[in-house]
Write a protein that holds these residues in place. Sequence first.
Motif, PDB file in Angstrom:
ATOM      1  N   THR A 161      -5.958   7.122  32.536  1.00  0.00           N
ATOM      2  CA  THR A 161      -6.135   8.457  33.161  1.00  0.00           C
ATOM      3  C   THR A 161      -7.308   9.167  32.720  1.00  0.00           C
ATOM      4  N   CYS A 162      -8.246   9.477  33.671  1.00  0.00           N
ATOM      5  CA  CYS A 162      -9.522  10.076  33.330  1.00  0.00           C
ATOM      6  C   CYS A 162      -9.367  11.519  33.822  1.00  0.00           C
ATOM      7  N   LEU A 163      -9.545  12.499  32.678  1.00  0.00           N
ATOM      8  CA  LEU A 163      -9.264  13.864  32.965  1.00  0.00           C
ATOM      9  C   LEU A 163     -10.635  14.617  33.045  1.00  0.00           C
ATOM     10  N   VAL A 164     -11.127  15.176  33.773  1.00  0.00           N
ATOM     11  CA  VAL A 164     -12.348  15.747  34.055  1.00  0.00           C
ATOM     12  C   VAL A 164     -12.104  17.342  34.064  1.00  0.00           C
ATOM     13  N   THR A 165     -12.677  18.060  32.781  1.00  0.00           N
ATOM     14  CA  THR A 165     -12.287  19.495  32.564  1.00  0.00           C
ATOM     15  C   THR A 165     -13.871  20.363  32.719  1.00  0.00           C
ATOM     16  N   TYR A 166     -13.510  21.387  33.348  1.00  0.00           N
ATOM     17  CA  TYR A 166     -14.631  22.716  33.356  1.00  0.00           C
ATOM     18  C   TYR A 166     -15.793  22.040  34.331  1.00  0.00           C
ATOM     19  N   PRO A 167     -15.283  21.204  35.642  1.00  0.00           N
ATOM     20  CA  PRO A 167     -16.458  20.773  36.368  1.00  0.00           C
ATOM     21  C   PRO A 167     -16.674  22.005  36.909  1.00  0.00           C
ATOM     22  N   PRO A 168     -18.246  22.119  37.580  1.00  0.00           N
ATOM     23  CA  PRO A 168     -18.916  23.111  38.414  1.00  0.00           C
ATOM     24  C   PRO A 168     -17.959  23.131  39.666  1.00  0.00           C
ATOM     25  N   ASP A 169     -17.423  22.111  40.149  1.00  0.00           N
ATOM     26  CA  ASP A 169     -16.801  21.998  41.428  1.00  0.00           C
ATOM     27  C   ASP A 169     -15.955  20.664  41.152  1.00  0.00           C
ATOM     28  N   PRO A 170     -14.928  20.589  42.034  1.00  0.00           N
ATOM     29  CA  PRO A 170     -13.974  19.465  41.937  1.00  0.00           C
ATOM     30  C   PRO A 170     -15.057  18.165  42.288  1.00  0.00           C
ATOM     31  N   PRO A 171     -15.107  17.169  41.483  1.00  0.00           N
ATOM     32  CA  PRO A 171     -15.951  15.896  41.848  1.00  0.00           C
ATOM     33  C   PRO A 171     -15.749  15.509  43.202  1.00  0.00           C
ATOM     34  N   PRO A 172     -16.582  15.317  44.087  1.00  0.00           N
ATOM     35  CA  PRO A 172     -16.309  14.951  45.163  1.00  0.00           C
ATOM     36  C   PRO A 172     -16.013  13.194  45.172  1.00  0.00           C
ATOM     37  N   ASP A 173     -16.562  12.563  44.117  1.00  0.00           N
ATOM     38  CA  ASP A 173     -16.236  10.914  44.022  1.00  0.00           C
ATOM     39  C   ASP A 173     -15.919  10.814  42.610  1.00  0.00           C
ATOM     40  N   MET A 174     -15.172   9.804  42.578  1.00  0.00           N
ATOM     41  CA  MET A 174     -14.585   9.283  41.148  1.00  0.00           C
ATOM     42  C   MET A 174     -14.762   7.813  41.273  1.00  0.00           C
ATOM     43  N   VAL A 175     -15.798   7.228  40.222  1.00  0.00           N
ATOM     44  CA  VAL A 175     -15.955   5.742  40.392  1.00  0.00           C
ATOM     45  C   VAL A 175     -15.505   5.085  39.184  1.00  0.00           C
ATOM     46  N   TRP A 176     -14.909   4.163  39.285  1.00  0.00           N
ATOM     47  CA  TRP A 176     -14.283   3.201  38.114  1.00  0.00           C
ATOM     48  C   TRP A 176     -14.862   1.826  38.092  1.00  0.00           C
ATOM     49  N   THR A 177     -15.498   1.718  37.009  1.00  0.00           N
ATOM     50  CA  THR A 177     -16.049   0.229  36.812  1.00  0.00           C
ATOM     51  C   THR A 177     -15.490  -0.308  35.633  1.00  0.00           C
ATOM     52  N   HIS A 178     -15.384  -1.774  35.528  1.00  0.00           N
ATOM     53  CA  HIS A 178     -14.929  -2.871  34.746  1.00  0.00           C
ATOM     54  C   HIS A 178     -15.945  -3.673  34.134  1.00  0.00           C
ATOM     55  N   ASN A 179     -16.585  -3.673  32.855  1.00  0.00           N
ATOM     56  CA  ASN A 179     -17.823  -4.178  32.627  1.00  0.00           C
ATOM     57  C   ASN A 179     -18.865  -4.092  33.226  1.00  0.00           C
ATOM     58  N   GLY A 180     -19.099  -2.897  33.919  1.00  0.00           N
ATOM     59  CA  GLY A 180     -20.271  -2.404  34.514  1.00  0.00           C
ATOM     60  C   GLY A 180     -20.331  -2.719  36.152  1.00  0.00           C
ATOM     61  N   LYS A 181     -19.119  -3.400  36.517  1.00  0.00           N
ATOM     62  CA  LYS A 181     -18.935  -3.679  37.999  1.00  0.00           C
ATOM     63  C   LYS A 181     -18.047  -2.458  38.467  1.00  0.00           C
ATOM     64  N   VAL A 182     -18.200  -2.203  39.675  1.00  0.00           N
ATOM     65  CA  VAL A 182     -17.211  -1.323  40.378  1.00  0.00           C
ATOM     66  C   VAL A 182     -16.082  -2.018  40.608  1.00  0.00           C
ATOM     67  N   ILE A 183     -14.719  -1.439  40.637  1.00  0.00           N
ATOM     68  CA  ILE A 183     -13.628  -1.859  40.718  1.00  0.00           C
ATOM     69  C   ILE A 183     -13.319  -1.900  42.192  1.00  0.00           C
ATOM     70  N   SER A 184     -12.924  -3.031  42.663  1.00  0.00           N
ATOM     71  CA  SER A 184     -13.021  -2.905  44.275  1.00  0.00           C
ATOM     72  C   SER A 184     -11.158  -2.866  44.353  1.00  0.00           C
ATOM     73  N   PHE A 185     -10.638  -2.162  45.206  1.00  0.00           N
ATOM     74  CA  PHE A 185      -9.129  -2.129  45.484  1.00  0.00           C
ATOM     75  C   PHE A 185      -8.655  -3.019  46.518  1.00  0.00           C
ATOM     76  N   ASP A 186      -9.692  -3.627  47.153  1.00  0.00           N
ATOM     77  CA  ASP A 186      -9.089  -4.852  48.130  1.00  0.00           C
ATOM     78  C   ASP A 186      -9.674  -6.177  47.685  1.00  0.00           C
ATOM     79  N   SER A 187      -9.869  -6.099  46.366  1.00  0.00           N
ATOM     80  CA  SER A 187     -10.260  -7.415  45.975  1.00  0.00           C
ATOM     81  C   SER A 187      -9.149  -8.758  45.923  1.00  0.00           C
TER      82      SER A 187
END
Length: 273
Positions: A161-187
């Motif tokens: 769980t990643c918690l984002v507090t006090y952002p100027p605006d809700p983040p338009p995008d949230m990107v997760w990576t594993h060892n520097g590689k973007v996690i693909s949800f259809d891998s």
Amino acid sequence: MSRLTLLLLSLSLHAGWAGSFFLTDFLHELPTPATGPQFDTSVPDNLTSLVGKEAELNCRVKNLGNRTVSWVRHRDIHLLTVGRYTYTSDQRFEAVHSPHSEDWMLRIRYPQKKDSGVYECQISTTPPIGHQVYLNIVEPRSEILGGPDIFIDAGSTINLTCLVTYPPDPPPDMVWTHNGKVISFDSPRGGVSLVTEKGAATTSRLLIQKAVPTDTGLYTCTPSNVAPDSARVHVLSDQTPAAMQHSDASPQPRGLHVQVLLLLLLLAASAVC
């Protein structure tokens, strides 16, 4: 009614029309008995603002009369403003007041975390009276809960769980990576999903089912408008802890016990002979 007021009233009656105007103006300037400047406590006195985003502290005073309103910073007892004038060399601070308004504001441009603290609005009565306002300057941040190291049993679900507090605006995008590689949800790995809830505080939950040792590594959550955060996940197999226990057990104590036993047997044999 005081003797002075009675005297002026008598003079105005003898002076005629002009005197009546003088009396009216004089009475208008007289302070109302048992009434003085008062702070409007309905105005918020606990404020939170973002680093770099303009902050305004408001002090609303009723029945100010001919007194003045000042702002003082408690941290160093520094006089910041008096009336509509700014008395500090720090140009980020500014006194703001509109004519005939009861609001006396302290504006802080480009606030920094060091600007957090107590500020006092003071009225120049004798003795002066004050009203404190607390300002908290925060900066947007993201945090993976449970980090920086998270241990998961093989076969269980990785729940980050990643918690984002006090952002100027809700983040338009949230990107997760594993060892520097973007996690693909259809891998082909499958079993990977993401749930994001946006608001004043945004949460992004990464779920990876049936964890395997290859899922071990560094996971990073990167909101599009806030600095990222990382946590290292360790997937533990059933054999690993047992192997670690066997490797930690030293053979030397067991060998020593065998040597002592042999020595005792030899002594016993020699005694029989």
